[in-house]
Design a protein around this motif. Structure first.
Motif, PDB file in Angstrom:
ATOM      1  N   GLU A 220      25.437  29.835  34.258  1.00 56.36           N
ATOM      2  CA  GLU A 220      26.256  30.811  34.974  1.00 56.36           C
ATOM      3  C   GLU A 220      27.505  30.132  35.514  1.00 56.36           C
ATOM      4  OE1 GLU A 220      25.809  34.094  38.573  1.00 56.36           O
ATOM      5  OE2 GLU A 220      24.134  33.655  37.219  1.00 56.36           O
ATOM      6  N   GLY A 221      28.647  30.719  35.229  1.00 57.68           N
ATOM      7  CA  GLY A 221      29.895  30.126  35.679  1.00 57.68           C
ATOM      8  C   GLY A 221      31.021  31.137  35.642  1.00 57.68           C
ATOM      9  N   ASP A 222      32.233  30.630  35.469  1.00 58.29           N
ATOM     10  CA  ASP A 222      33.406  31.496  35.433  1.00 58.29           C
ATOM     11  C   ASP A 222      33.411  32.342  34.158  1.00 58.29           C
ATOM     12  OD1 ASP A 222      34.297  30.460  37.821  1.00 58.29           O
ATOM     13  OD2 ASP A 222      35.475  28.868  36.852  1.00 58.29           O
ATOM     14  N   PRO A 223      34.186  33.422  34.143  1.00 55.80           N
ATOM     15  CA  PRO A 223      34.335  34.209  32.917  1.00 55.80           C
ATOM     16  C   PRO A 223      34.824  33.354  31.758  1.00 55.80           C
ATOM     17  CG  PRO A 223      35.196  35.427  34.776  1.00 55.80           C
ATOM     18  CD  PRO A 223      34.880  34.043  35.285  1.00 55.80           C
ATOM     19  N   LYS A 224      34.698  33.888  30.549  1.00 62.02           N
ATOM     20  CA  LYS A 224      34.994  33.137  29.332  1.00 62.02           C
ATOM     21  C   LYS A 224      36.420  32.602  29.325  1.00 62.02           C
ATOM     22  CE  LYS A 224      34.672  33.529  24.307  1.00 62.02           C
ATOM     23  NZ  LYS A 224      34.321  34.416  23.162  1.00 62.02           N
ATOM     24  N   THR A 225      37.370  33.385  29.805  1.00 61.20           N
ATOM     25  CA  THR A 225      38.769  32.958  29.887  1.00 61.20           C
ATOM     26  C   THR A 225      39.299  33.305  31.278  1.00 61.20           C
ATOM     27  OG1 THR A 225      39.630  35.086  29.099  1.00 61.20           O
ATOM     28  CG2 THR A 225      39.098  33.441  27.426  1.00 61.20           C
ATOM     29  N   PRO A 226      40.401  32.689  31.702  1.00 59.17           N
ATOM     30  CA  PRO A 226      40.971  33.063  33.005  1.00 59.17           C
ATOM     31  C   PRO A 226      41.271  34.552  33.109  1.00 59.17           C
ATOM     32  CG  PRO A 226      41.965  31.026  32.208  1.00 59.17           C
ATOM     33  CD  PRO A 226      41.101  31.541  31.096  1.00 59.17           C
ATOM     34  N   ALA A 227      41.689  35.162  31.991  1.00 60.69           N
ATOM     35  CA  ALA A 227      41.974  36.595  32.013  1.00 60.69           C
ATOM     36  C   ALA A 227      40.706  37.423  32.134  1.00 60.69           C
ATOM     37  CB  ALA A 227      42.736  36.998  30.746  1.00 60.69           C
ATOM     38  N   GLY A 228      39.546  36.778  31.920  1.00 63.10           N
ATOM     39  CA  GLY A 228      38.282  37.499  32.029  1.00 63.10           C
ATOM     40  C   GLY A 228      37.967  37.925  33.450  1.00 63.10           C
ATOM     41  N   ARG A 229      38.516  37.258  34.435  1.00 60.30           N
ATOM     42  CA  ARG A 229      38.326  37.665  35.839  1.00 60.30           C
ATOM     43  C   ARG A 229      39.287  38.819  36.106  1.00 60.30           C
ATOM     44  NH1 ARG A 229      38.181  33.127  37.850  1.00 60.30           N
ATOM     45  NH2 ARG A 229      36.042  32.955  38.602  1.00 60.30           N
ATOM     46  N   ARG A 230      38.750  40.029  36.207  1.00 61.96           N
ATOM     47  CA  ARG A 230      39.604  41.220  36.185  1.00 61.96           C
ATOM     48  C   ARG A 230      38.914  42.395  36.863  1.00 61.96           C
ATOM     49  NH1 ARG A 230      36.508  40.644  31.809  1.00 61.96           N
ATOM     50  NH2 ARG A 230      35.694  42.469  30.687  1.00 61.96           N
ATOM     51  N   PRO A 231      39.691  43.391  37.288  1.00 64.25           N
ATOM     52  CA  PRO A 231      39.111  44.665  37.732  1.00 64.25           C
ATOM     53  C   PRO A 231      38.945  45.590  36.537  1.00 64.25           C
ATOM     54  CG  PRO A 231      41.444  44.640  38.200  1.00 64.25           C
ATOM     55  CD  PRO A 231      41.133  43.300  37.582  1.00 64.25           C
ATOM     56  N   VAL A 232      37.906  46.400  36.572  1.00 67.78           N
ATOM     57  CA  VAL A 232      37.649  47.373  35.503  1.00 67.78           C
ATOM     58  C   VAL A 232      37.473  48.744  36.156  1.00 67.78           C
ATOM     59  CG1 VAL A 232      36.113  48.082  33.631  1.00 67.78           C
ATOM     60  CG2 VAL A 232      36.563  45.639  34.031  1.00 67.78           C
ATOM     61  N   ALA A 233      38.295  49.706  35.768  1.00 68.72           N
ATOM     62  CA  ALA A 233      38.224  51.048  36.339  1.00 68.72           C
ATOM     63  C   ALA A 233      36.970  51.768  35.858  1.00 68.72           C
ATOM     64  CB  ALA A 233      39.466  51.844  35.958  1.00 68.72           C
TER      65      ALA A 233
END
Length: 410
Positions: A220-233
């Motif tokens: 368990e760690g950060d999302p696959k890419t930096p852009a993976g950390r995101r809000p989803v409507a």
């Protein structure tokens, strides 16, 4: 004489060639793995498998200075004739992954000045094509029933997805399948999702972590890419699904505590019976089982992500919106991989293009109209029409009596 020739060759060689003579491929590959301290555990696992199981046994004895395009093509042809750990022939995809691993390792040697160029860039893998998602059309379904073969990456139509969701409505992980299919989250993002990262009041979900596996070990760690950390409507129907899921989870917790069973308050959205976080492998296995039970055309769990992009695109989302929803660092990845647009969108585009052209091509438009009129079914004669109307009058009209509705206690 031989010693003088060897000395002359040594002096004539570049510094990179002289250094490359001191490294065997086996030694360099292990050194390269040791240098990769910041790669993801899953990536390390795949690299290590390629290195230990295939590349070292077939290339390890050579020196870096020996590597050239001809040698590597010969060795890769030999590897292609072997079988994998399951006793099956090496697939084009596996061969492409080997090429990627070797090229990455030799790129480091180039950057450090040990070799002048990367000979792995000259390797071509026969039969390899980057897989693109294919929609389950009627013809593909018929072919699948006949032969059992199906696309490696496939997506459902909206109707097929609806059939699946109807069939699994009572499954404990229904919210998992719904959210993946409609919002396109990765499996690891779903398994790592916590209730503190969902705002049910404002309709937004925040992807903050990735829970995946390296072998069977959970990482368990950060999302696959930096852009993976995101809000989803989240739409109102998805919010309803999530509220119902949370309600059932709370009821499950109460039942276990009432009967004296252990409940682990992990805070994850998708959990096991005791409240502990879900293993990503279980989610994939459960999905495959439900596919077989419902009888819908087979897709992988990750293919729901492809399908979510395609359905959203058909519903009107542009590529930038899809990129943000899926968490891609580049819009090119979104366009190239995930928008296998469904047939309805293709048809709309084709109709719009033809209309645009025919609006200017008056003669062609007239020709098409004349051909259409010629091929139109002939109208009935006046006698046939009057006879049909008289027969209709003789038939008694059938009026269905409406019944009072008993739904919802009315």
């Amino acid at each position: 004489m031989a010693a003088r020739k060897a000395r002359d060759e040594w002096l004539a060689a570049t510094e990179a060639q002289r250094t490359a003579s001191g490294w065997t491929v086996e030694r360099w590959l292990r050194h390269w793995l040791d240098q990769h301290t910041r790669i993801r555990p899953t990536t390390r696992l795949h690299y290590t498998r390629d290195v230990e199981r295939v590349l070292i046994p077939h290339l390890g004895q050579y020196r870096l200075a020996d590597l050239d395009a001809r040698l590597l093509r010969t060795v890769f042809d030999r590897i292609a004739q072997t079988t994998n750990t399951k006793g099956l022939p090496q697939s084009a995809s596996a061969m492409q992954h080997l090429r990627t691993t070797l090229r990455a390792a030799l790129n480091l040697a180039v950057r450090q000045g040990i070799i002048e160029g990367n000979p792995a860039r000259h390797i071509t893998v026969a039969g390899y094509r980057k897989p693109h998602a294919q929609v389950w059309t009627d013809d593909r379904i018929n072919a699948w029933h006949a032969s059992g073969e199906h696309p490696s990456v496939a997506v459902w139509t909206a109707e097929q997805l609806g059939t699946f969701l109807d069939a699994v409505a009572d499954d404990p992980l229904f919210a998992f399948w719904w959210l993946t299919a409609l919002r396109g989250l990765r499996r690891g993002e779903m398994c790592g999702l916590r209730w503190t990262e969902i705002d049910l009041n404002h309709g937004v979900l925040y992807v903050e972590r990735n829970r995946t596996t390296a072998g069977y070990q959970v990482i368990e760690g950060d999302p696959k890419t930096p852009a993976g950390r995101r809000p989803v409507a989240l739409d109102k129907r998805t919010l309803h699904v999530l509220r119902e899921h949370r309600k059932r989870q709370q009821e499950q917790r109460t039942r276990r505590e009432t009967t004296g069973k252990t409940w682990i308050d992990s805070g994850y959205v998708f959990v096991r019976k005791d409240g502990s976080p879900l293993h990503p492998g279980y989610a994939s296995g459960r999905f495959r089982l439900l596919i077989k039970r419902t009888g819908v055309p087979p897709v992988r769990l990750h293919d729901l992500r492809h399908g979510a992009a395609s359905l959203a695109h058909e519903a009107g989302a542009d590529l930038k919106t899809l990129q943000d929803m899926l968490g891609h660092s580049s819009i090119l990845v979104t366009a190239d991989t995930y928008t296998s647009v469904l047939p309805l969108t293709h048809r709309r585009s084709a109709d719009a293009t033809a209309h645009l052209v025919l609006a200017a091509a008056h003669r062609t438009r007239a020709t098409i109209r004349e051909a259409s009129l010629r091929n139109r079914p002939k109208l009935r004669s006046a006698t046939d029409t009057s006879t049909r109307k008289a027969a209709a009058k003789r038939r008694k009209p059938q009026i269905r009596k409406s019944r009072p509705s008993h739904r919802h206690g009315k």
